[in-house]
Design an enzyme around this catalytic site. Sequence first.
Site, PDB file in Angstrom:
ATOM      1  N   LYS A 135     -28.903  37.750  41.110  1.00 45.11           N
ATOM      2  CA  LYS A 135     -28.224  36.943  40.080  1.00 45.11           C
ATOM      3  C   LYS A 135     -27.287  37.860  39.305  1.00 45.11           C
ATOM      4  CE  LYS A 135     -28.118  32.743  38.332  1.00 45.11           C
ATOM      5  NZ  LYS A 135     -28.303  31.433  38.997  1.00 45.11           N
ATOM      6  N   ASP A 175     -22.734  29.364  38.591  1.00 41.37           N
ATOM      7  CA  ASP A 175     -23.873  28.936  37.756  1.00 41.37           C
ATOM      8  C   ASP A 175     -23.230  28.448  36.456  1.00 41.37           C
ATOM      9  OD1 ASP A 175     -27.014  29.124  37.586  1.00 41.37           O
ATOM     10  OD2 ASP A 175     -26.343  29.878  35.658  1.00 41.37           O
TER      11      ASP A 175
HETATM   12  P1  NDP Z   1     -22.510  23.979  33.978  1.00 37.75           P
HETATM   13  O1  NDP Z   1     -21.881  25.103  33.266  1.00 37.75           O
HETATM   14  O2  NDP Z   1     -21.710  23.179  34.930  1.00 37.75           O
HETATM   15  O3  NDP Z   1     -23.152  22.952  32.924  1.00 37.75           O
HETATM   16  C1  NDP Z   1     -24.102  23.368  32.003  1.00 37.75           C
HETATM   17  C2  NDP Z   1     -24.464  22.202  31.105  1.00 37.75           C
HETATM   18  O4  NDP Z   1     -25.587  22.569  30.312  1.00 37.75           O
HETATM   19  C3  NDP Z   1     -23.359  21.812  30.136  1.00 37.75           C
HETATM   20  O5  NDP Z   1     -23.423  20.450  29.859  1.00 37.75           O
HETATM   21  C4  NDP Z   1     -23.696  22.657  28.912  1.00 37.75           C
HETATM   22  O6  NDP Z   1     -23.204  22.116  27.691  1.00 37.75           O
HETATM   23  C5  NDP Z   1     -25.203  22.597  28.925  1.00 37.75           C
HETATM   24  N1  NDP Z   1     -25.744  23.813  28.304  1.00 37.75           N
HETATM   25  C6  NDP Z   1     -25.524  25.086  28.693  1.00 37.75           C
HETATM   26  N2  NDP Z   1     -26.153  25.933  27.876  1.00 37.75           N
HETATM   27  C7  NDP Z   1     -26.759  25.187  26.957  1.00 37.75           C
HETATM   28  C8  NDP Z   1     -27.574  25.477  25.848  1.00 37.75           C
HETATM   29  N3  NDP Z   1     -27.874  26.746  25.501  1.00 37.75           N
HETATM   30  N4  NDP Z   1     -28.063  24.441  25.139  1.00 37.75           N
HETATM   31  C9  NDP Z   1     -27.775  23.170  25.484  1.00 37.75           C
HETATM   32  N5  NDP Z   1     -27.001  22.834  26.520  1.00 37.75           N
HETATM   33  C10 NDP Z   1     -26.512  23.826  27.251  1.00 37.75           C
HETATM   34  O7  NDP Z   1     -23.804  24.608  34.697  1.00 37.75           O
HETATM   35  P2  NDP Z   1     -24.627  24.054  35.943  1.00 37.75           P
HETATM   36  O8  NDP Z   1     -24.684  22.575  35.904  1.00 37.75           O
HETATM   37  O9  NDP Z   1     -24.112  24.736  37.146  1.00 37.75           O
HETATM   38  O10 NDP Z   1     -26.068  24.666  35.658  1.00 37.75           O
HETATM   39  C11 NDP Z   1     -27.045  23.996  34.865  1.00 37.75           C
HETATM   40  C12 NDP Z   1     -28.418  24.575  35.142  1.00 37.75           C
HETATM   41  O11 NDP Z   1     -28.725  24.414  36.541  1.00 37.75           O
HETATM   42  C13 NDP Z   1     -28.564  26.065  34.860  1.00 37.75           C
HETATM   43  O12 NDP Z   1     -29.893  26.321  34.433  1.00 37.75           O
HETATM   44  C14 NDP Z   1     -28.360  26.700  36.224  1.00 37.75           C
HETATM   45  O13 NDP Z   1     -28.965  27.968  36.319  1.00 37.75           O
HETATM   46  C15 NDP Z   1     -29.069  25.676  37.107  1.00 37.75           C
HETATM   47  N6  NDP Z   1     -28.688  25.692  38.502  1.00 37.75           N
HETATM   48  C16 NDP Z   1     -27.372  25.513  38.877  1.00 37.75           C
HETATM   49  C17 NDP Z   1     -27.044  25.490  40.218  1.00 37.75           C
HETATM   50  C18 NDP Z   1     -25.659  25.182  40.671  1.00 37.75           C
HETATM   51  O14 NDP Z   1     -25.480  25.020  41.886  1.00 37.75           O
HETATM   52  N7  NDP Z   1     -24.677  25.068  39.814  1.00 37.75           N
HETATM   53  C19 NDP Z   1     -28.058  25.758  41.263  1.00 37.75           C
HETATM   54  C20 NDP Z   1     -29.412  25.824  40.764  1.00 37.75           C
HETATM   55  C21 NDP Z   1     -29.679  25.822  39.431  1.00 37.75           C
HETATM   56  P3  NDP Z   1     -21.962  22.832  26.947  1.00 37.75           P
HETATM   57  O15 NDP Z   1     -20.772  22.527  27.799  1.00 37.75           O
HETATM   58  O16 NDP Z   1     -21.934  22.223  25.606  1.00 37.75           O
HETATM   59  O17 NDP Z   1     -22.284  24.315  26.933  1.00 37.75           O
END
Ligand code: NDP
Length: 458
Positions: A135, A175
């Site tokens: 990571k 991510d």
């Molecule tokens: P994105 O950046 O596309 O979206 C993240 C979302 O989560 C946004 O809506 C963001 O809101 C919100 N968010 C982020 N940080 C916080 C926080 N501290 N408190 C509240 N809301 C938060 O990321 P992904 O969708 O790619 O990833 C989301 C999760 O899924 C993560 O845990 C990631 O590790 C996991 N994941 C992702 C994969 C992938 O293929 N993308 C694969 C496997 C797991 P805002 O815009 O307001 O920050």
Amino acid sequence: MITCERQIKSDYLKTVIEKTEAKNIHEKEFIQALKEVLLSLEPVIIKNENEYKASALLERLVEPERVISFRVPWVDDKGQVQVNRGFRIQFNGAIGPYKGGLRFHPSVNQSIMKFLAFEQIFKNALTGLPIGGGKGGSDFDPKRKSDMEIMKFCQSFMNELQKHIGQDLDVPAGDIGVGGREIGYLFGQYRKIRNTYEAGVLTGKGLEYGGSLARKEATGYGLMYFMREMLKANNIQVEGKTAIISGSGNVAIYACEKAQEMGIKVLAMSDSSGCIYDKNGINLDAVKEIKEVKRGRIKEYLNYVPSAQYFENGINIPAIYSIKADIILPCATQNDIDLETAKILVSNGAMAVGEGANMPCTNEAVEYFIENKVLVAPGKAANAGGVATSALEMSQNSSRCSWTFEEVDKKLENIMVNIFKQCSESAKEYDFANNYVVGANIAAFKKISGAMIAQGII
Ligand code: NDP
């Protein structure tokens, strides 16, 4: 020294946990992830204690093969020099090249990177594909940055990262904060510095230059395939259920799309500021336009659906978790659901939780769900569809072919069905009934420990 909260029968396990805690005392997320996994493995450890002890298997498992930390200087639009910190954790390469995403978020630190890389080892093993766990990322905040600033940052980040990655060595992906745009800039800089077209060095690429169809959808779709299998195994029908989804990023949007296709009514979605509630079911086209096109805030949903409601987050519990639903899909970030929130969700009648994010529930919250007969789809299994499809992207790159959306989606579905089967069978083998959290850890550990033992003390 921090002590373990619950009775541990294996002295070996207890010693390893205590020593690792003492060594990494400031890394709370890493310790949380490590304890969640190791404590659940106790029955397997007791069965093989002498063998594991003789080769210091657990001590080696909890120590990353390599931790890389570096400076990322870049110049913003005002001509001022900014400096961020970059990371790449190459945690375990026993099964294949390190593989895992890059996160750009101000909260990124070594503890968060190590927890994510540790989880990734297990997740990747469950996919059945030859990929090890890694990571990376940076404390860079992409919010409110211009395209030019994002590009400059990505180029500077890659100037250093390129020394440590390669298609047979370490293959990063996206991510939080790293999507198609960032992968494009990172890939361009890698190609320029290395003077070679090594398509398999990054995944999540655009379709025009080696990306895979369905990679964007894969994590969210995969989560829902796992959820469907889990509910089916417990004689619960998916169709007609309600759901809430935290986040509105890549994982959340495509979990919502597949959930709706399965006949689930999604009532709410969120971002870090607050949540929208739409009793008629979320209009996903509106969310996609706000988040994928305009890069706006979820609150803007009210401009599209004036009858919906918006709730700002309070200090304690994120607003979304006070909305009643059958299925809870945390798809935002780690430790979103703590014990207090879990209690609210259980009293609101939740029947299943699907972890789209990595470690979105604290260990206490997971235990509370399971004690209260709420089914839990653990992140390292349920969100493995993203990395699995990344590995399919690598296969397409190395064989210089590209599969159709339907072909990739079908392979993804089969992988998720198989992951659920492994979790279910391992849980049953060790008398944990439908505790898929323990099942996932055991199934993955068997594979990793087998490879580590076979390869000797390295
Ligand atoms: P994105 O950046 O596309 O979206 C993240 C979302 O989560 C946004 O809506 C963001 O809101 C919100 N968010 C982020 N940080 C916080 C926080 N501290 N408190 C509240 N809301 C938060 O990321 P992904 O969708 O790619 O990833 C989301 C999760 O899924 C993560 O845990 C990631 O590790 C996991 N994941 C992702 C994969 C992938 O293929 N993308 C694969 C496997 C797991 P805002 O815009 O307001 O920050």
